[in-house]
Design a protein around this motif. Structure first.
Motif, PDB file in Angstrom:
ATOM      1  N   CYS A 231      44.244  40.157  34.019  1.00 45.72           N
ATOM      2  CA  CYS A 231      44.154  38.818  34.613  1.00 45.72           C
ATOM      3  C   CYS A 231      42.814  38.158  34.303  1.00 45.72           C
ATOM      4  O   CYS A 231      41.762  38.760  34.521  1.00 45.72           O
ATOM      5  CB  CYS A 231      44.337  38.939  36.126  1.00 45.72           C
TER       6      CYS A 231
ATOM      7  N   GLY B 162      42.166  42.357  42.624  1.00 45.53           N
ATOM      8  CA  GLY B 162      41.057  42.348  41.671  1.00 45.53           C
ATOM      9  C   GLY B 162      40.129  41.157  41.831  1.00 45.53           C
ATOM     10  O   GLY B 162      39.131  41.050  41.120  1.00 45.53           O
ATOM     11  N   CYS B 163      40.454  40.267  42.759  1.00 39.77           N
ATOM     12  CA  CYS B 163      39.535  39.163  43.079  1.00 39.77           C
ATOM     13  C   CYS B 163      39.976  38.550  44.400  1.00 39.77           C
ATOM     14  O   CYS B 163      41.008  38.901  44.966  1.00 39.77           O
ATOM     15  CB  CYS B 163      39.486  38.109  41.964  1.00 39.77           C
TER      16      CYS B 163
ATOM     17  N   ALA C  35      40.163  37.844  37.191  1.00 37.93           N
ATOM     18  CA  ALA C  35      39.747  39.058  37.907  1.00 37.93           C
ATOM     19  C   ALA C  35      38.245  39.305  37.845  1.00 37.93           C
ATOM     20  O   ALA C  35      37.574  38.922  36.885  1.00 37.93           O
ATOM     21  CB  ALA C  35      40.475  40.262  37.326  1.00 37.93           C
TER      22      ALA C  35
ATOM     23  N   PRO D  41      47.464  42.844  38.950  1.00 38.21           N
ATOM     24  CA  PRO D  41      47.118  43.280  37.586  1.00 38.21           C
ATOM     25  C   PRO D  41      45.612  43.482  37.374  1.00 38.21           C
ATOM     26  O   PRO D  41      45.202  44.290  36.550  1.00 38.21           O
ATOM     27  CB  PRO D  41      47.640  42.147  36.708  1.00 38.21           C
ATOM     28  N   GLY D  42      44.791  42.742  38.128  1.00 42.36           N
ATOM     29  CA  GLY D  42      43.347  42.936  38.043  1.00 42.36           C
ATOM     30  C   GLY D  42      42.793  42.697  36.644  1.00 42.36           C
ATOM     31  O   GLY D  42      43.422  42.066  35.793  1.00 42.36           O
TER      32      GLY D  42
ATOM     33  N   CYS E 277      46.100  38.349  45.385  1.00 41.61           N
ATOM     34  CA  CYS E 277      47.492  38.592  44.976  1.00 41.61           C
ATOM     35  C   CYS E 277      47.929  39.994  45.400  1.00 41.61           C
ATOM     36  O   CYS E 277      49.116  40.253  45.562  1.00 41.61           O
ATOM     37  CB  CYS E 277      47.647  38.443  43.471  1.00 41.61           C
ATOM     38  N   GLY E 278      46.986  40.909  45.538  1.00 46.55           N
ATOM     39  CA  GLY E 278      47.319  42.271  45.974  1.00 46.55           C
ATOM     40  C   GLY E 278      47.291  42.442  47.478  1.00 46.55           C
ATOM     41  O   GLY E 278      47.352  43.569  47.979  1.00 46.55           O
TER      42      GLY E 278
HETATM   43  S1  SF4 Z   1      44.072  38.831  42.912  1.00 50.23           S
HETATM   44 FE1  SF4 Z   1      45.385  37.586  41.574  1.00 50.23          FE
HETATM   45  S2  SF4 Z   1      43.996  36.258  40.484  1.00 50.23           S
HETATM   46 FE2  SF4 Z   1      42.765  37.934  41.342  1.00 50.23          FE
HETATM   47  S3  SF4 Z   1      42.683  39.534  39.769  1.00 50.23           S
HETATM   48 FE3  SF4 Z   1      44.446  39.981  41.022  1.00 50.23          FE
HETATM   49  S4  SF4 Z   1      46.147  38.971  39.959  1.00 50.23           S
HETATM   50 FE4  SF4 Z   1      44.275  38.057  39.186  1.00 50.23          FE
END
Ligand code: SF4
Lengths: 542, 99
Positions: A416, A450-451, A419, A411-412, A455-456
């Motif tokens: 999130c 996104g971090c 993020a 979701p970024g 999660c991606g």
């Molecule tokens: S990797 Fe996970 S914690 Fe990081 S922005 Fe994406 S959803 Fe959020």
């Protein structure tokens, strides 16, 4: 499909009642946020950028039509008309009201679902092969074993406060469609030379800040001891995991620091002790569970051919179908990645339509994939053209499975709170940029986080993108060469990061280089592995 | 300027301190100066807000407080990828304010 017995149901109903009371007390001021936060997280309820977010567990990604339909109804009734399917094979709702959360959990409980252990330092939802029970190449359906893990790990008193969260995956084929070796424990079910079933245990994999590929800890755990062995793996971790440092608390760090051999030795010691205690669930319990995953009544004598006379249908059928163990059937993947769309999002109407299609065409079953798509696992080949037309009419007919447009994106920063940068707009722009060439490019796994939490799955993308915060401005690092399949590898950062437009250009440059340099039959990843990173760096920075 | 934000306890919606109340709209945000902690503690105790925190902001050309960090600008408006779900679904230029 596993159907709750009275114990499962009583447990989940009791949890709903407990959470309703906790929410009431929070709203009445009897609980502070500090007291309430761990309680809501135990029920999958986060506070995100715009509202509360509810993560609902989809055990090993398997759903029946009634469950899927309810997921669509929840999106309409309590959210803003859509849901987001995640890389943990779960679904998240982004606009939840705290006061509605107990009612949602009650609705879920009525169809045998919950949000328990979708957050917190416990054993999370166990993932599996989304083609389980259908795949032609599996030695056994892995889901009964994943279900046994669910039951064993739910409210496990010893493992409710682990040093960190804990993720497990179970597969049963040489092809790895579940990123098995990037889990805290990955289990591949295999048969030994005597034909007996057991598990290869890989322990200490993961993505996040310190990505690691799990080493093999034991090459055969007899199936009637596999919960005991998993318990031993967890016990050693629970005893020695780094509770003093959040960034070193995952089991991968422990296994890495001890060394796989020493970790395995300690597990063996604990395992020998646990065997004397007789903690393995009785065989009849596994049989009871396994009976519920009996194959559906496949018809015999069906035609095994597909009418590919419509070119658009033929294009989709060439990409989105998977060989099935029953003649005349196929497992099909519904792409939730329309060009320019939001990866993994589906509207309430689309969710309900997929439920209907599963009911009519797939013995009532669906799967959520870790790549944020939906599978109808048991479809007659003869039904495909009619089914495909319904998908196309609903905007679900993208013929892009495992192509450049089939991007995993978390979701970024659009949703999130952890993020650093937005993921979704980058995915949308790359999808649009490469849409005209994606069929030519062929298999390309693009993954965006996104971090650093990953999660991606950016470490495991053939092309991975990681969003970072560069003095308050979004910036994107590019990684190449990752894979989460049986040829698992971790991507490497190419060099300095890019801004949003720059990273889209960068992806196009590396795919263009691949098109220019590929040899017969090579995927992007194969070419990268053959020629190395330097030519890619040259086109990016040279 | 310093402004105070948080989420509505019941609904979870993003809210901004106006000087006497909470608003969904960042346009209404007041400069809290050095009073952020005191207001946050009082309002949280009264359950009128959840997880409040103070941020830096500047006034844009129209006088609207614009949070210094993109995260709070996205919070102020809604997801950039779903303009229909933002607080200003009919404003095509709103993305420029966020980015
Ligand atoms: S990797 Fe996970 S914690 Fe990081 S922005 Fe994406 S959803 Fe959020």
């Amino acid at each position: 499909m596993y159907i709750y017995d009275e114990f499962d149901q009583a447990m989940v109903d009791a949890r709903v009642a407990e959470f309703r009371d906790q929410v009431d007390r929070r709203l009445a001021g009897k609980l502070s946020e500090d007291q309430f936060k761990p309680l809501r997280l135990m029920n999958g309820l986060y506070l995100q950028l715009h509202a509360y977010m509810l993560r609902v567990a989809v055990p090993y990604g398997t759903l029946n039509s009634a469950q899927m339909r309810l997921l669509g109804d929840i999106a309409d009734k309590y959210d803003r008309g859509y849901g987001h399917f995640t890389t943990r094979q779960n679904i998240q709702y982004n606009w939840i009201r705290l006061e509605d959360a107990p009612d949602i959990l009650a609705d879920l409980a009525r169809v045998g679902m919950h949000a328990i252990q979708t957050s917190g330092n416990c054993i999370r939802n166990t993932t599996s092969d989304h083609f389980a029970g259908a795949a032609a190449d599996e030695v056994v359906d892995p889901r009964p074993y994943a279900e046994l893990i669910r039951q064993w790990s739910s409210f496990h008193p010893e493992f409710s406060y682990l040093p960190r969260k804990f993720k497990m995956a179970v597969i049963a084929s040489q092809r790895d469609r579940a990123a098995m070796r990037l889990h805290d424990i990955g289990i591949r079910l295999v048969r030994n030379s005597a034909g007996e079933l057991g598990g290869e245990f890989y322990v200490g994999g993961g993505m996040g800040r310190t990505p690691m590929i799990a080493p093999l800890i034991r090459d055969f755990v007899p199936i009637d001891q596999f919960i005991t062995y998993a318990e031993a793996c967890l016990r050693v971790y629970n005893r020695h995991g780094r509770r003093d440092n959040k960034y070193k608390a995952r089991i991968k760090i422990l296994v890495h620091e001890l060394g796989a051999e020493e970790y395995a030795r300690q597990v063996e010691e604990e395992f020998a002790h646990l065997l004397t205690l007789g903690i393995e669930p009785p065989a009849r319990e596994l049989e009871r569970i396994a009976a519920q995953f009996a194959p559906p009544p496949f018809a015999s004598g069906l035609p095994d051919t597909i009418d590919r006379s419509d070119p658009a249908f033929a294009l989709w059928a060439a990409r989105n179908l998977q060989p099935h163990k029953a003649p005349g059937y196929t497992a099909l993947t519904i792409s939730l990645k329309p060009t320019g769309g939001i990866p993994g999002d589906a509207s309430a109407d689309q969710i309900r339509l997929m439920a209907d299609l599963a009911e009519r065409y797939s013995f009532d079953e669906l799967r959520v994939t870790h790549a944020q798509n939906i599978v109808l696992p048991h479809v007659r080949k003869a039904d495909l053209p009619a089914l495909w037309r319904e998908l196309v009419d609903a905007g679900l007919g993208s013929p892009n499975l495992d192509l450049a447009g089939d991007i995993i994106a978390c979701p970024g920063l659009d949703y999130c709170s952890l993020a650093n940068a937005r993921s979704i707009p980058v995915a949308q722009q790359i999808g649009e940029r490469l849409a005209g060439k994606e069929q030519d490019i062929g298999e390309l796994k693009l993954k965006i986080s996104g971090c650093i939490n990953a999660c991606g799955h950016h470490h495991a993308g053939h092309i991975g993108i990681l969003g970072v915060d560069k003095k308050g401005v979004e910036n994107y690092q590019l990684l190449l060469g990752g894979s989460e399949a049986e040829d698992v590898s971790l991507g490497k950062i190419t060099g300095p990061g890019f801004d949003e437009a720059g990273v889209v250009d960068a992806v196009e440059k590396v795919t263009d280089l691949y098109l220019a340099r590929r040899e017969d039959g090579e995927r992007f990843l194969d070419t990268y592995r053959r020629i190395g990173v330097e030519p890619f760096k040259e086109v990016l920075y040279g | 300027m310093r402004i105070l934000t948080g989420n509505d306890l019941k609904a979870g919606a993003v809210v901004w301190w106006t000087g006497y109340d909470w608003s969904r709209h960042v346009e209404d945000a007041a400069d809290v100066g050095d009073q952020a902690d005191a207001i946050a503690a009082r309002e949280e105790a009264a359950r009128r807000v959840n997880a409040p925190y103070a941020i830096e902001a500047t006034r844009d050309a129209g006088g609207t407080p614009r949070p210094a960090h993109i995260k709070d600008r996205i919070r102020a408006l809604g997801p950039t990828v779903r303009p229909d779900l933002t607080l200003k679904p009919a404003d095509p230029a709103v993305g420029n304010w966020v980015i």
